[in-house]
Each structure stands twice: as C-alpha cells, then as structure tokens.
Design a protein around this motif. Structure first.
Motif, short mmCIF file in Angstrom:
data_model
loop_
_atom_site.label_atom_id
_atom_site.label_comp_id
_atom_site.label_asym_id
_atom_site.label_seq_id
_atom_site.Cartn_x
_atom_site.Cartn_y
_atom_site.Cartn_z
N LEU A 320 0.80 -1.22 0.00
CA LEU A 320 0.00 0.00 0.00
C LEU A 320 0.84 1.27 0.00
O LEU A 320 0.29 2.37 0.03
CB LEU A 320 -0.90 0.03 1.25
N ALA A 321 2.15 1.15 0.03
CA ALA A 321 3.03 2.30 0.19
C ALA A 321 2.75 3.02 1.50
O ALA A 321 2.83 4.23 1.59
CB ALA A 321 2.94 3.27 -0.99
N ARG A 341 8.41 2.00 -7.32
CA ARG A 341 7.15 2.51 -6.81
C ARG A 341 6.36 1.42 -6.14
O ARG A 341 5.55 0.75 -6.77
CB ARG A 341 6.35 3.13 -7.94
N PRO A 342 6.59 1.24 -4.84
CA PRO A 342 5.78 0.25 -4.14
C PRO A 342 4.37 0.79 -3.99
O PRO A 342 4.13 1.96 -4.23
CB PRO A 342 6.47 0.12 -2.79
N PRO A 344 -0.11 -0.19 -4.19
CA PRO A 344 -1.11 -1.08 -4.79
C PRO A 344 -0.80 -1.41 -6.25
O PRO A 344 -1.18 -2.48 -6.74
CB PRO A 344 -2.41 -0.28 -4.70
N LEU A 345 -0.11 -0.50 -6.94
CA LEU A 345 0.16 -0.74 -8.36
C LEU A 345 1.22 -1.82 -8.57
O LEU A 345 1.27 -2.44 -9.63
CB LEU A 345 0.66 0.55 -9.01
N ASN B 193 0.87 11.67 4.76
CA ASN B 193 0.64 10.26 4.49
C ASN B 193 -0.46 9.67 5.39
O ASN B 193 -1.39 9.06 4.89
CB ASN B 193 1.97 9.50 4.63
N ASP B 216 -0.20 8.03 -6.13
CA ASP B 216 -0.19 6.57 -6.23
C ASP B 216 -1.52 5.95 -5.85
O ASP B 216 -1.96 4.97 -6.44
CB ASP B 216 0.94 5.99 -5.38
N MET B 217 -2.18 6.51 -4.83
CA MET B 217 -3.47 5.99 -4.42
C MET B 217 -4.53 6.23 -5.51
O MET B 217 -5.43 5.43 -5.69
CB MET B 217 -3.91 6.65 -3.10
N ARG B 219 -3.79 6.35 -8.75
CA ARG B 219 -3.47 5.38 -9.80
C ARG B 219 -4.02 4.01 -9.47
O ARG B 219 -4.46 3.27 -10.33
CB ARG B 219 -1.95 5.28 -9.97
N ALA B 220 -3.98 3.66 -8.18
CA ALA B 220 -4.44 2.33 -7.78
C ALA B 220 -5.94 2.28 -7.54
O ALA B 220 -6.45 1.27 -7.07
CB ALA B 220 -3.70 1.91 -6.52
N LYS B 222 -7.60 3.65 -5.27
CA LYS B 222 -7.97 3.59 -3.85
C LYS B 222 -8.53 4.94 -3.40
O LYS B 222 -8.97 5.09 -2.28
CB LYS B 222 -6.75 3.24 -2.99
N GLN B 294 6.36 10.99 -11.64
CA GLN B 294 5.86 9.90 -10.82
C GLN B 294 4.90 10.41 -9.76
O GLN B 294 3.93 9.77 -9.41
CB GLN B 294 7.09 9.27 -10.17
#
Lengths: 506, 340, 158
Positions: A320-321, A341-342, A344-345, B193, B216-217, B219-220, B222, B294
C-alpha cells in the motif's frame, strides 16, 4: 508458486558482488545498531544520502541490510552494557544484561542472534507469501484501534519490572506519558507544557530520552561505584543448544506473530512489538519470576519480535506504500528516490518484485545470522575493559548519537535531564522500561483519542464498535485484572463448568 | 590462532564499510567563483520521506556534482518545521547551511507566532517542485463528481482529513468552504501520508492534500479525484485528466505548494551565484523530472526575483486565509502583508 | 536499598509525585479550550486524565508507605555530611561537572581536541590505566570518531 519465485530470486541474487554488499551493509547496520543513539531510522536515512547515485538494486539491498542489521545490532549493547542500541532493544535489556552479568554473555548473544534470525524468518514468510493478504490489515487499524493498542501498552507497564512492584511500573509509565505531552500537539497545534521555551515545542524525541535513561544512567552508575568490579569470565558456547530453541518453540512462534502483526500496523514499530511480546511471554511462562533476572524466554521473546516486526513493517510498504514503522518510512522514501514505486500498483505492474525484495531480505537475514555468530568472542572483551576507560568512550558515543539525530544541541541537554531523572528512579525501584514505553505511547493515546472523538462528535460508544477494538479491550481487561480475585473466581467457575460439560458429553 | 583470526576478521569488517563508502565520496571539480571547502548542511525540518525531504534529497544529490562538495541532509522534524528552520537561520551566513522546506511553511511561521522574528523576506528561495492540492474522496463515497461534492458539503457534515493545522489539506479545505459557503469537519493527522491513508481506509471521506501525496493511491483506484485546485487540468500518467476547479468556480485561486531550498539572505554574493547556477542545473536533471512525473507534480525553476514574487504571493494568500479562519490572531497587516 | 529505607524513600517520592501531578492538572486547566472543536478535542484532555491517574497512583504509594511507617524519617546533619563525603558522591559529581564543562566547550573549540581532553581527564581521574595509555586511547578515539562520522557519514558533530 510463490515459493518457486522466491527461490529463483534468491538464486539470481547469489553473486559475489551482491553478497559483498549485503555483508558489508549488514555489518555496518549492526555497528549502527550497537551505538547508542544511532538507530535503524538514522542509519537508513544516512545511507540513503550516500547511496543516492548507486544502481537501484545495490542501493536497496544495502538499505534493507542496514535495517535488519541495526534492529539486531541493538541487542549487542543491550546485553553487554545494559544500554539498548536502538529503542527496539529496550525490552532486551531486561533479561539480556542480567544474563551477561551472571557470566552467560556469550550464550545471551547467541540466543539473541538466533531468535533475531528466527524472527526475521517469520517476517520473511509474511513478506513474501502474505503481503497481498496482510497488507489490507494495515487499513483496519484506524484511530480507535490504535488508541486501544496504546492503552494495552499502558496496561503492560506494570508487568515490565523486575521487582514485583506493579505500582511503580505504572507510575513510571504514566510519568513517561506525561513527559511525552510536552510540545506541540497534533490536533490544534497548541504547545503544551512548554513553559514558553521554543526548543520544547518539538517535544522530547525518543532518542535523547532513551540514551539518557539507559545510557547515561548506566555510565553514572558504573563510574560512581567505589570498587571496580572484576570482569565476569565469559566462557561458554555461542551457538545455543538446539533443545533450548525447541523448548521455546511456542514462545518464538508467538513472538514472531506478534512482531509481524505489530509491524503491519502503520506507525507502530519494533519497540512496541518487543515490549508486547515480552509481556505475553512472561504471562505464558512457567517461571515468570525469572523475568527481569536473566530469563532466557524473555530475551528470546523480545529479540524474535523486534526482528519479525521488520518484515511486518515492510508488508504495507510493498502493498500500500504505507510504512509500518518509522525506519520503514525512510526506506519507502528511498525506494521512491530510486524510482521503485511500491504500493497497490506494484501487484499489477510488477508482481515479481515482491519476491526480489524478499530475496534481498533473505540474504540480509542470513548475513545477520552469520555475522552475529562469528565475532562474538572479541566483542565480549569489551566487558573486560575497565569501566574507567570504557564508560567515558561510551559517553562520547551517546553524545554523538543524540546530537546526530537532529543536529540539535538542545537534545544533549534533554539527554542529561532524563539521565538525572532516571538515576534516582532506578535507585528507588522505578523501572525505566515503562518510562520509555510511555514516551512512545503518549502521543498515540492523545492523538487518537481526541481524533476519534472529533470523528464521531464525542460519541464514546464508537470506541467499542469494531471487532479489533473489542479484542484489544478484552486484552487490556485481562492484563489489568486477570490476577485479581473476582476475575480468577469467575474464570475458574467457567472453566470448571466447561470441563464438566465436556466430561458429560463424552 | 583462532583468536587472532577472529580479531582480524572483526577489524576488517569494521573498516571495510568505511572504505567502501569513502570510495564514493571523491571530490569533483567545482564551477563558478565560489569554491566550497567543507560539507554543506541541508536541514530538512520535516521527517524523512515527506515532500520537502524528497525534493531536498534529489536537489542535493544533483547539486553536489556541480558544487564539488558533499551535501549532508539532516532531518530536524517537529513544531511544524519551526525549530529546524530557526536553527538553520541562526547558523553563520556563509552559504553552508540551507533549509529544504515548502513556500507555505516559510511564509507562515511568522503569522503563526512560531518564529516571530523571522520573515519569509529573510530567505532567498530556490523552488524546484510545484504541486497543487487535489480534492479526492474515498472510492466507496457517494460523492462521484463536482455536483455531488457540493451537494454533500451543503447537506451534511463531511469529514475532511488534513496533515494538520495550517497544512496543505487544511488550507485547501478552508479555501474550498470559503467559496462554497458551508461548514465541514476538519480531522487533523500527523502528516500528509496518515491523512491520505485515513481517507483510503474510510475513516474520513475527503482529503485535499497535495497531488504528490495522493498520486499513487489515485493510480491504484484507492481514491477518486474530483478536481485539482489549479487553473489547468492535472495529468497523472495512466489516469484521465483531473479537471481544474476553475471549470466550476471561475475565480477560485490556485492552491499549490512549491518545494525547494531556502537560504538566508546575506551570504556572500559569489556563493549565491554558484548556488543559483548549481540549482539551475539540478532542476533540469532527469532525477527531478522523473520524480515530478511519478508524483504528479511539476518540475519548475524559480529563483531570484521570481522566487521573491512567489513567496510574497504565498505569504499573502496563506496568511490572510489563516487569519480569516481564526487559526491565528495576528493580523497579516501588522507584518506588512497585503490582502490578495 | 533495604526495604526499610525504600519505604521511607517512597514516602518522599510520593509527596513529590503528588505535587507534580497537581502541577500537571493545574497546567492543563490553564490550556485554551478551542470551543469550536467540541470539549472532547481540547488539548488539555489527556494531560488532565493522566495527571489524575498519576495523582491516584501516588496516593496509593503514599498510603502504602504510611502503612510501612515511611513517614518516620529523621534526617540528621551527620547523615547529610556523611553522604556528601562519600566517594560515590564525589565521583558522581566530578563526572557530571566534567560533562557540563565538555558541553560548554563543544561548540566553541575543535571537536577532536575537546573530546580527547575530556576522555583523557576522565580516564586519568578514574584511574583507568597509565597516563600514556590513556592519552593514546583518548586521542585515537576522538580522531576516529570524528573521521568516521563527520568525514565518511556526513553526520553533523557538535
């Protein structure tokens, strides 16, 4: 299938160069861990800067090795000097040092190494095979659950003492909690109990407090003694007997599990894992009166749990980073810096990376075990040095470690303050372990209690609404009252009734 | 014999790491008029792994090459970064102590009474990363789009997570409700975070933290993005464009944060020139561009007079917002900060 | 310490703790309330609760020590004088004094020199070894520490 991938990754990483990185970095981690004040968090942060230009694979394997090495390395100074090298090893002092004092230093280090290794293996299993499943557990721990976990921590304060005096354990713990309230709090940003001093706005960092209460106190204690004690001869085997390990199989399994689960909980790290495992082990033990006086079980529990916690803390990092512990947070940042990039992806884009990462962890674990067992005897010579030479040097390391964390001169004053506070506390029978635990727990209780209320507009019932909360509440209840008469009575009654039922049934 | 071997093995293992890491620190030739002779300290008054820290570490890594000395990154977290910033400010003004922070923090320490003596005007800023705030919701939330968001805020009390009082998400939420004209429930966390994680786990419904922290969340899947607090859409690789908030409210100001280096004014001119030059190279580096891509933010190159304007705007926007929402009692007028 | 003495010490400690906990409770009552957040979110909440818990526990400690006769302490001038003259106190205060001097000098003089001087004087005072052995160890330690931390790992040193 996972096992095959892991095996492949382990084989792929088996090269002289790679092993050199792993061994050198793990040794460096052990040294960082041994030095009071320099922690795993600090070590990873330092090495992140130094490895910035390296190839990503080498840099990451170095950082993982530092992490594993440092958490283990702290047990060395805990056993030899009664000064935990990192906060994670504070519970190790309770039994490790008494063991070393009674001439079983080599054995204690061997046991610490073996249990750290086994703990690390537990972490490795969680990391490589259960990351997708366990990762989501991290999201289950919200404000209410973390609040109850912290309360559970307070409850076990009374158990973290060598003497039978629970009262003094709790007083120590609550004192620690009150000291942790100093500084800007997390909800409204109000500076509490600072007496108007700007330097106190940041509050007390755990490192100066830890170095003060353990390091400085130990130095003062040793130097003020009139007669220099004869060094206890340290003979004996380093590698623990197989039957000792087997006898502790449940203890190891339990502590490993506790370590992994606490590692997964965001922000709760190795220190709490080792305390909780220690407490559980004391409760389950047939000889609880030995705890704090050199119990092998206590040492095993604490060291297994803190290293299992490393693996656990990395589970939510990958899935989940979300960092599971403070050092894992820095490791996560380092991964980002190296364009890994840890999160969910990762499962979708590069599912094999978990096994590569686990393989790095595997090699670091092996390196820790081998390095941990090879240079024990020269290390034990430290104990033969006269205090007059050893202690001033230890003090210099304490000073540097404390200063290096934030580069603040004020932290040195904090260290001296807590040293002077803890010195009489120790003489008067107030244990330092709960005090340090309190410093860690205080902000957790404060923040999560008040945030929980804000979320539900002050509804107290919401603190009892999730299954995890209920489990933790029951644990708190039994910790506090299991030995009191009414509870025992009811408990005995229930078990008697249950037994008779079973008998009738059969 | 065995003793000797073990002792020497011990020594080798102690010395080897030192040698290995020392090998990486070969001095490189420097450029410009200023030749730094000792290690530069870069104080990051936040924890390792945050936005300030990531930006500072990448910039430091690239600038080392140009300046020819090592740059040591020191994290000094606590008190919203005030104590670390103060320590760096009080160091000798010789160009060897820098701060890695956000424009907003530097601009509001004075108004929040954390550093009453140090104004944002005392710093020369070198800004490398721009990251706007994004309104995001938990994917299970009934809020699907802008209309749903406004409806939810108008009909019930929505819990909005933030990284703390005066942090990005808090400022964004206050600006948002100022334009919508409603109330909300502010739930502060200790850092960006944890605030984002709380929204992912469903403890809070909305979070308006920086695009860096939610990328990132998003992208996923979530988190679900509603709008970005900017006047142009935000592109996150692998996702649809996130619409700008100005599509819905024309005059909505841009709520975005710059991250970069801050160096006290009054350092020697040639040091300033060399740092500027090294910075200009560092912001063009692939490492920073990759990080920006990123983390759904924009690599920028703002320094000198241009940076002063950015800082002045930030001070005016954020100070007045904090004053108007009663977070602080000190009037920005007293400090000579005009209303935006 | 023997039990008898410990009970007496507990008596004094509990009085200290009671004063401290009352101080915390008073301090928390003086904190701002932030009414807009609701009473349950005020910063004083947890210090107040734990101040009370500490008060409660110290009262138990007080009660326990009273039961053991802890309040019957007599402190005579001779006892104090004896305590001050003991070598333990002397060693303790010398080391503490040296720390203070060391910290005062730290930022102002070179790290290696101050550290070596501190180590050397302490090793001599506590009679660690012959003076030249002490000297070598001190200088070497100070130098190695400085080199490894400051040069290789870029750790800031005081």
């Amino acid at each position: 299938m996972g096992a095959v991938y892991l095996f492949q990754a382990v084989i792929e990483q088996f090269s002289i160069m790679n092993l050199l990185y792993v061994f050198v970095a793990t040794q460096l981690g052990i040294i960082i861990g041994m030095l009071p004040g320099l922690t795993a968090t600090m070590g990873i942060a330092l090495l992140t800067t130094l490895t910035f230009r390296w190839d990503a694979g080498n840099a990451i394997v170095t950082l993982i090795s530092i992490y594993v090495g440092a958490i283990y390395g702290g047990s060395r100074s805990a056993v030899l000097l009664n000064i935990p090298g990192t906060p994670a090893n504070a519970a190790t002092c309770l039994d490790g040092f008494p063991l070393a004092q009674s001439g079983r230093g080599a054995e204690a280090i061997g046991l610490a190494t073996t249990s750290s290794f086994l703990g690390s293996v537990a972490g490795l299993i969680a990391l490589s095979f259960f990351t997708p499943v366990l990762g989501n557990l991290a999201l289950e721990f919200k404000s209410f659950e973390i609040f109850w976990l912290a309360i559970f921590g307070v409850a076990i304060c009374g158990n973290l003492t060598a003497a039978k005096d629970n009262l003094k354990g709790w007083i120590s713990g609550i004192l620690g909690i009150i000291f942790s309230f100093v500084g800007m709090e997390a909800i409204q940003g109000y500076p509490r109990l600072t007496l108007g001093i700007l330097n106190l706005y940041t509050g007390f960092d755990i490192i100066p407090v830890l170095v003060g209460t353990y390091g400085l106190v130990e130095i003062l204690h040793n130097l003020s003694k009139k007669d220099v004690k004869e060094a206890v001869s340290q003979i004996g085997r380093v590698l623990p007997r197989f039957k000792d390990v087997v006898a502790n199989r449940f203890n190891i399994l339990r502590s490993g599990l506790i370590g992994v689960v606490i590692g997964i909980i965001p922000g709760v790290g190795e220190n709490i894992a080792s305390y909780v495992a220690y407490d559980f082990s004391k409760r389950a033990s047939k000889t609880p009166e030995q705890f704090g006086k050199g119990s092998v079980e206590g040492l095993i529990a604490s060291e297994t749990a803190n290293n299992a916690c490393v693996g656990g803390a990395l589970v939510p990092v990958l899935s989940l980073a979300i960092p599971g512990s403070p050092p894992a947070a820095v490791l996560l940042a380092a991964l980002w810096l190296h364009n890994v990039r840890p999160g969910p992806l990762l499962m979708i884009e590069n599912p094999r990376y978990i096994y590569e990462f686990s393989a790095m962890f595997f090699w670091a674990t092996c390196a820790m075990f081998i390095l941990g067992l090879t240079i024990v005897k020269p290390l034990l010579r430290i104990l033969r040095l006269p205090n007059a030479i050893l202690m001033p040097i230890v003090f210099i390391f304490c000073t540097i470690g404390t200063f290096a964390i934030n580069g603040r001169f004020f932290d040195l004053i904090v260290m001296i303050f807590f040293g002077l506070l803890a010195f009489p506390m120790r003489k008067l029978g107030f244990p330092e372990a709960p005090f340090v635990l309190g410093i860690i727990l205080g902000p957790m209780i404060d923040e999560n209690l008040r945030r929980g209320f804000i979320l539900t507009n002050g509804n107290v019932l919401s603190f009892f609404s999730s299954p995890i909360s209920m489990m933790l509440i029951i644990a708190v209840f039994f910790t506090l009252f299991a030995r009191s008469r009414p509870v025992k009575y009811v408990f005995a009654g229930v078990s008697r009734g249950f037994k008779s039922l079973v008998r009738r049934g059969s | 014999m065995r003793k000797k071997i073990s002792v020497s093995l011990c020594l080798v293992l102690l010395v080897l790491p030192g040698l290995l890491f020392a090998a990486g620190t070969k001095e490189k030739s420097s450029v410009g008029g200023w030749k730094p002779t000792k290690t530069i300290t870069l104080v990051v008054p936040w924890g390792a792994g945050g936005s300030s820290d990531l930006t500072a570490r990448i910039l430091a890594g690239e600038m080392e090459n140009r300046l020819g000395v090592k740059i040591a990154v020191v994290n000094q977290p606590g008190a919203s970064g005030a104590t670390g910033t103060k320590a760096a400010f009080e160091a000798p003004k010789d160009g060897y102590t820098w701060v890695g922070n956000a424009d907003m923090s530097i601009a509001t320490y004075q108004i929040l009474d954390l550093l009453p003596e140090i104004s944002h005007r005392d710093w020369q800023a070198y800004l490398g990363i721009l990251t706007p705030c994004v309104i995001t919701v938990n994917p299970d939330s009934p809020i699907k789009d802008w209309d749903g968001l406004v409806h939810a805020f108008k009909t019930r009390e929505v819990a909005v997570a933030s990284a703390g009082i005066g942090a990005g998400g808090h400022v964004a939420a206050e600006t948002f409700v100022k334009y919508i004209g409603t109330k909300y429930k502010h739930v502060p966390y200790k850092g960006g975070n944890p605030a984002v994680v709380a929204t992912v786990s469903g403890e809070t419904e909305v979070v308006m933290q920086l695009s860096q922290e939610v990328a990132d969340m998003l992208r996923a899947k979530k988190l679900r993005a509603i709008a970005v607090m900017d006047n142009k859409p935000l592109m996150i690789t692998g996702l649809d464009l996130i619409p700008p908030i100005t599509n819905y409210i024309k005059e909505f100001p841009t709520v975005a944060f710059h991250f970069g280096l801050f160096i006290p004014r009054g350092i020697p001119q040639e040091a300033q020139d060399s740092i500027s030059e090294a910075f200009a190279v560092a912001v063009q580096s692939k490492a920073l561009k990759d990080m920006a891509e990123q983390k759904a933010s924009i690599a920028v190159d703002i320094k000198g007079k241009e940076a002063d304007t950015v800082m002045e705007n930030a001070a005016s926007l954020f100070s007045w917002l904090l004053f108007d929402t009663h977070v602080t009692k000190i009037s920005p007028e007293k400090l000579g900060i005009p209303r935006p | 310490m023997e039990d008898n003495k410990l009970v007496k010490a507990d008596f004094v400690v509990s009085l200290f703790l009671i004063t401290f906990s009352i101080f915390i409770i008073v301090q928390s009552l003086l904190m701002p309330k932030y009414e807009a957040w609701g009473f349950y979110a005020m910063p004083a909440m947890t210090p107040f609760i734990f101040g009370f818990l500490l008060l409660f526990l110290s009262l138990i400690l007080l009660g326990r020590s009273l039961k053991g006769g802890g309040h019957r302490i007599r402190i005579t001038r001779i006892q104090i004088a004896d305590a001050l003259r003991s070598s333990e106190v002397k060693r303790f205060s010398t080391f503490l004094g040296a720390i203070v001097v060391y910290f005062l000098l730290l930022g102002n003089l070179n790290f290696v020199i101050v550290t070596a001087a501190f180590l050397f004087s302490m090793m001599l005072f506590f009679k660690g070894a012959k003076w030249w052995v002490c000297l070598i160890i001190s200088v070497l330690t100070a130098f190695i520490v400085w080199y490894v931390f400051n040069r290789i790992f870029l750790v800031p040193l005081p």
